[in-house]
Design an enzyme around this catalytic site. Sequence first.
Site, PDB file in Angstrom:
ATOM      1  CB  SER A 144      -0.881   0.009   1.255  1.00 53.08           C
ATOM      2  OG  SER A 144      -1.628   1.204   1.323  1.00 53.08           O
TER       3      SER A 144
ATOM      4  CE  LYS B 200      -4.454  -0.230   0.363  1.00 53.11           C
ATOM      5  NZ  LYS B 200      -5.285  -0.905   1.393  1.00 53.11           N
ATOM      6  CG  LEU B 201      -1.334   3.735  -6.816  1.00 50.55           C
ATOM      7  CD1 LEU B 201      -1.506   4.558  -8.093  1.00 50.55           C
ATOM      8  CD2 LEU B 201       0.096   3.752  -6.312  1.00 50.55           C
ATOM      9  CE  LYS B 202      -4.024   3.762   2.067  1.00 51.04           C
ATOM     10  NZ  LYS B 202      -5.237   3.228   2.692  1.00 51.04           N
TER      11      LYS B 202
ATOM     12  CG  ASP C  61      -7.876   2.377   0.491  1.00 52.98           C
ATOM     13  OD1 ASP C  61      -7.286   1.907   1.475  1.00 52.98           O
ATOM     14  OD2 ASP C  61      -9.056   2.800   0.533  1.00 52.98           O
TER      15      ASP C  61
ATOM     16  CG  ASN D  57      -8.407   5.110   3.339  1.00 51.66           C
ATOM     17  OD1 ASN D  57      -7.320   5.179   2.808  1.00 51.66           O
ATOM     18  ND2 ASN D  57      -8.760   4.084   4.099  1.00 51.66           N
TER      19      ASN D  57
ATOM     20  CD  GLU E 180      -9.231  -0.887   0.406  1.00 52.26           C
ATOM     21  OE1 GLU E 180      -8.161  -0.893  -0.243  1.00 52.26           O
ATOM     22  OE2 GLU E 180      -9.280  -1.190   1.605  1.00 52.26           O
TER      23      GLU E 180
ATOM     24  CG  ASP F 243     -10.850  -0.771   4.793  1.00 51.24           C
ATOM     25  OD1 ASP F 243      -9.804  -0.130   4.642  1.00 51.24           O
ATOM     26  OD2 ASP F 243     -11.183  -1.262   5.885  1.00 51.24           O
TER      27      ASP F 243
ATOM     28  CE  LYS G  32      -7.621  -2.068   6.600  1.00 47.72           C
ATOM     29  NZ  LYS G  32      -7.964  -0.637   6.703  1.00 47.72           N
TER      30      LYS G  32
ATOM     31  N   GLY H  52      -4.351  -4.377   5.875  1.00 43.09           N
ATOM     32  CA  GLY H  52      -3.367  -4.140   6.935  1.00 43.09           C
ATOM     33  C   GLY H  52      -3.606  -2.826   7.627  1.00 43.09           C
TER      34      GLY H  52
END
Length: 372
Positions: free
Chosen positions: A140, A166-168, A193, A195, A218, A243, A267, A295
Amino acid sequence: MKLTGIETRIVEMPLVTPFRTSFGTETVRQVLVVRAVAEGAEGWGECGASESPLYSSEYTAGAQDVLERFFIPALRTAQQELGDDFGAHRVAPALAPFKQHRLAKSALETAVLDAQLRTQGVSFADYFGAVRDSVPCGVSLGITDTMDQLLNTVEASLAAGYLRIKLKIEPGWDLEPVRAVRDRFGDIDLQVDANAAYRRSDARLLARLDAFELTLLEQPLPADDLLGHAALAREIATPICLDESATSSRAVATAVELGACSIINIKPGRVGGYLEARRIHDLCSANDIPVWCGGMLETGIGRAANVALAALPGFTMPGDTSASERYYQTDLTEPFRLVDGRIAVPHGPGLGVTPIPEILERFTVSRAWHPV
Ligand SMILES: O=C(O)CCC(=O)N[C@@H](C(=O)O)c1ccccc1
């Protein structure tokens, strides 16, 4: 098993590089470590909460407080009432009257389960039904100040052997970094992701990610917007993975039935522990929903448990089980190392790893003992 006491400990571990997401930047990981002392063995767990309640409502000091004020006394009562029938499977029911605080509950349940399995000589992997001796690993990558920094980090990650990137992302940092990575590295296994940083009104923007054929998108929307995710899933081609929304097996069943997602990031801390994580794995397997192990910058304690979980049959995608060196120059346990893009599943009793005492002491900032 007979528990004699629980130790709660706060450790502070510097991250090798700042980790920036849409909800904030971490440079030091403040971790609540739980040690369960039983007759014949001791077990370890860690809480995925951060110092501030930015990923979820939980935070380290709050988790320590709820453990000490409510959860450990409830465990004491349960053991008194159950006697020899007490065990890790009794922890969640004993804590059920207390609402939420899943990350804290997970840390305590994991420590008790680890102690129990060590007394039985059973590994996490065998207890949960692992089918692999190693698991494929993704990494990540946080939001960077410049595109060059991001591309250099992706290049280094691929050179290290990671099988998935995985890129934020967040509004203003989404299409451009994805396009840059695709242009530079071609058809690597790439996912993003958010968030929960976007809103339903961003659907047209998020649909433009389809051009890059990502493995998944995500948690684009807020955790409680399942209907929004279902609407978005009908409007974009990129598979949606949840998530923050996937807080329990019941929540996952609801999300799947609503069509809010087609992939789940499991998770264990977020869902209250590894026993619930196993239930979610089984539910998703029964509904042909692929899962991967997320994670939370775990030390080797949580990393060991995550790697064992990721060896279950339904974990068909590389997860966030990166090598220890991704986050820590010195891990609390023997470091987990990436070999040909995979990490070996610990096979010793319980977690199969144990914190190294002098390293644990070095990073400890506080501790408390609670007889049970
Ligand atoms: O590799 C890891 O452990 C980190 C993976 C990751 O990005 N975790 C993020 C997340 O949003 O999923 C996170 C980190 C810390 C706490 C909560 C969440």
